[in-house]
Design an enzyme around this catalytic site. Structure first.
Site, PDB file in Angstrom:
ATOM      1  N   LYS A   1     -91.022-147.632  40.514  1.00 29.20           N
ATOM      2  CA  LYS A   1     -89.719-147.098  40.111  1.00 29.20           C
ATOM      3  C   LYS A   1     -89.605-147.275  38.599  1.00 29.20           C
ATOM      4  CE  LYS A   1     -85.668-147.491  42.805  1.00 29.20           C
ATOM      5  NZ  LYS A   1     -85.561-146.411  43.783  1.00 29.20           N
TER       6      LYS A   1
ATOM      7  N   ASN B   1     -80.283-136.192  44.355  1.00 31.67           N
ATOM      8  CA  ASN B   1     -79.979-137.613  44.138  1.00 31.67           C
ATOM      9  C   ASN B   1     -79.507-137.882  42.725  1.00 31.67           C
ATOM     10  OD1 ASN B   1     -81.795-139.589  42.405  1.00 31.67           O
ATOM     11  ND2 ASN B   1     -83.141-137.943  43.111  1.00 31.67           N
TER      12      ASN B   1
ATOM     13  N   MET C   1     -79.539-141.499  41.692  1.00 32.91           N
ATOM     14  CA  MET C   1     -79.676-142.954  41.804  1.00 32.91           C
ATOM     15  C   MET C   1     -79.238-143.636  40.504  1.00 32.91           C
ATOM     16  SD  MET C   1     -80.681-143.761  44.742  1.00 32.91           S
ATOM     17  CE  MET C   1     -80.915-142.678  46.136  1.00 32.91           C
TER      18      MET C   1
ATOM     19  N   CYS D   1     -85.694-137.899  33.730  1.00 33.03           N
ATOM     20  CA  CYS D   1     -84.625-138.148  34.691  1.00 33.03           C
ATOM     21  C   CYS D   1     -83.409-137.321  34.276  1.00 33.03           C
ATOM     22  CB  CYS D   1     -84.258-139.624  34.715  1.00 33.03           C
ATOM     23  SG  CYS D   1     -82.776-139.941  35.687  1.00 33.03           S
TER      24      CYS D   1
END
Lengths: 262, 305
Positions: free
Chosen positions: B45, B69, B71, B129
């Site tokens: 991760k 998602n 997260m 991301c």
């Protein structure tokens, strides 16, 4: 896309504990959980406390989202996904040890053990801090053969920790399986005793979750994910992870003591 | 027998199917689980110098074609992750690749140095991301920032550096070229695609952050296109690692034919379980055998040459 269900009724069942009933046509088994979404507030994992056509969740207020769930009124909606996870195994003679809201996932299992599996004997130990924290006693008395209650302040049943009274029951030879759900400090000695005595045990664990579908790793204990491999863990897995119990992951994934979690 | 072994930046892999970052890679034990499921390498991760709790729930929404998602890059911080990598290096036989992120070159370098000291076989720098302000794709859509970060990281550590790029840009070729100019040893594409879902009954977005990153089967053609376009620009100089929507061997094959030298798999863990990696690897091997192809090398970029 999350499904949306409507509250049929909301009953206060104990201090800060509410049962919300709703119609939801999904097959579910006792032990499984759902992710309950309150828009603008959050999403939390909750065990199903009723698994028929009219499902139920029983929620204790511990934060903002659980408070909003506990305050839902008849006709109000909430989002739901699941059911996720596995369930308990049935055997002929079952010992059940519940602590506080641990009973939420065990109560439907007790009911199903009697009604669907017609097991021979179910004895339930149910402990909490005080009488006002106990709930579903009528339901348990109806389906179990024996119920032992203990409260830490002695306000109902025996005075003391439920483990004081339940642990001596765990001996090789009588019960085919022990089910337990509750605070980890309660479950650890129970699981250890079962492992030592060679008694089959299943413990339902609770962890902070994000995805609930087995990908993000937020709920990892050792190599197992509570959302996918659990929440009910059997003797074999428990013997592997017993030393990891009592530690949970914070939202960042850092391991912290169970008691530290908010 | 078809040879499905590959080598990426000098790292030998028994087959080309790695675990993508963000899935399972939170601890040594869960990395081991990915290895047991057949992953030929494990990307952790993403982690940063400081611990991050990530975004508030709900952080995931499921729909017919994939997973959305947000997260929010939760991670226990570089020091804690370094311990997991050290442990994973002892427990696992497959390479462990550390995914790192930061808000600037300095933070990337510091996280990479901790990753190197932990024994990671390579680092993957997350410039992609799509749902955390100030990092990830916000840096990764700026070609100059990409070059600067990659250059700084390369000047400070001597491990292979993978650079993971976002599809959420019109300038992907330029960004990939700048990453290579900075010294990138491999380009990884793609991270999730920005997306949003609304719950009609609740009249609210399905994610707490309103939008998030879309993964799963629906993004397969986006990923294949991005690999093709990057391969067209940089394919002769560095390997491209394909990721996005791979659930079957045939999905991975398309990535190879678009120019990928290896692939990463994430959401397929949800669709196929933890053995997704070995199943996809077997399907790749079966395809190559049926087609009389000796090696994956022989089909890399074959459709776009």
């Amino acid at each position: 896309m999350r499904e949306v269900v409507e509250v049929l009724e909301n009953n206060r069942v104990a201090k800060n504990v509410h049962t919300i009933r709703f119609r939801w046509k999904r097959d579910a088994r006792p032990g499984q959980f759902v992710m309950v979404w309150i828009p603008g507030s959050g999403e939390v994992p909750l065990s199903l406390s009723y698994v028929g056509d009219i499902k139920g969740i029983t929620v204790k207020v511990v934060g903002e989202t659980t408070e909003k769930i506990a305050r839902l009124k008849t006709g109000e909606r909430f989002g739901i996904r699941g059911p996720y996870g596995n369930s308990y195994s049935y055997a002929n003679k079952i010992l059940v040890i519940a602590g506080g809201t641990g009973m939420c996932s065990l109560a439907p299992a007790i009911e199903m053990a009697r009604v669907n599996y017609k097991v021979a004997f179910i004895k339930v130990f149910f402990g909490a801090k005080s009488a006002e924290d106990l709930f579903m006693l009528d339901r348990i008395e109806k389906f179990a053969d024996a119920l032992v209650i203990a409260t830490e302040d002695g306000s109902l049943g025996k005075k003391g920790l439920i483990t004081d009274f339940a642990l001596p029951e765990i001996k090789k030879g009588f019960y085919d399986i022990v089910w337990t759900c509750g605070p980890e400090a309660m479950m650890i000695p129970i699981v250890k005793k079962c492992l030592a005595e060679g008694v089959n045990v299943e413990a339902s664990l609770e962890r902070y979750m994000k995805c609930a579908i087995g990908v993000c790793g937020s709920c990892a204990i050792g190599r197992f994910l509570v959302c996918k491999d659990g929440p009910v863990f059997d003797t074999k897995i428990l013997s592997e992870i017993i030393n990891g119990l009592g530690k949970v992951r914070s939202p960042s994934g850092r391991l912290i003591d169970y008691a530290e979690q908010s | 027998m078809a040879d499905i072994g590959v080598e990426v930046c000098g790292i030998r892999l028994k087959h080309p199917v790695m675990l993508a970052s963000g899935i399972l890679g939170i601890s040594a034990e869960t990395m081991k689980r990915a290895e047991e499921g057949g992953a030929s390498a494990v990307i952790t991760k993403s982690f940063s110098i400081e611990e991050r709790a990530g975004h508030e729930n709900p952080t995931i929404a499921l729909f017919k074609h994939g997973i959305l998602n947000s997260m929010g890059l939760p991670n226990p911080g570089a020091r804690a992750m370094a311990k997991e990598i050290e442990k994973a290096k002892k427990m696992c036989r497959v390479p462990i690749i550390a995914s790192v992120f930061g808000k600037d070159a300095d933070e990337f370098v510091k996280a990479c140095e901790i990753a190197r000291d932990s024994g990671a076989d390579a680092v993957e720098i997350n410039l992609s991301c799509p749902h955390v302000p100030g990092t990830g794709m916000e840096l990764g859509v700026d070609p100059n920032a990409v070059k600067e970060i990659v250059t700084e990281v390369k000047s400070c550590i001597d491990l292979p550096v993978f650079v993971k790029l976002t599809p959420n840009t019109h300038a992907l070729q330029k960004i990939a070229l700048m990453a290579v100019e900075g010294g990138a040893d491999a380009i990884v594409a793609i991270n999730t695609v920005r997306g949003m879902l609304i719950n009609p009954m609740m009249k609210k977005p399905e994610l707490s952050t309103i939008f998030g990153g879309y993964s799963g089967p629906g993004i397969l053609p986006i990923g294949i296109y991005c690999v093709y376009t990057i391969y067209s620009a940089v394919g002769q100089s560095v390997p491209v690692i394909g990721v996005g929507g791979i659930c079957r061997g045939m999905d991975a094959i398309q990535y190879f034919m678009a120019g990928a030298s290896a692939v990463q798999v994430g959401s397929a863990v949800y669709y196929r379980g933890y053995s997704a990696f070995s199943e996809i690897a077997n399907e790749i091997e079966t395809f190559l055998e049926n087609e009389g192809v000796n090696s994956i090398r022989d089909i890399i970029g074959i459709a776009v040459r």
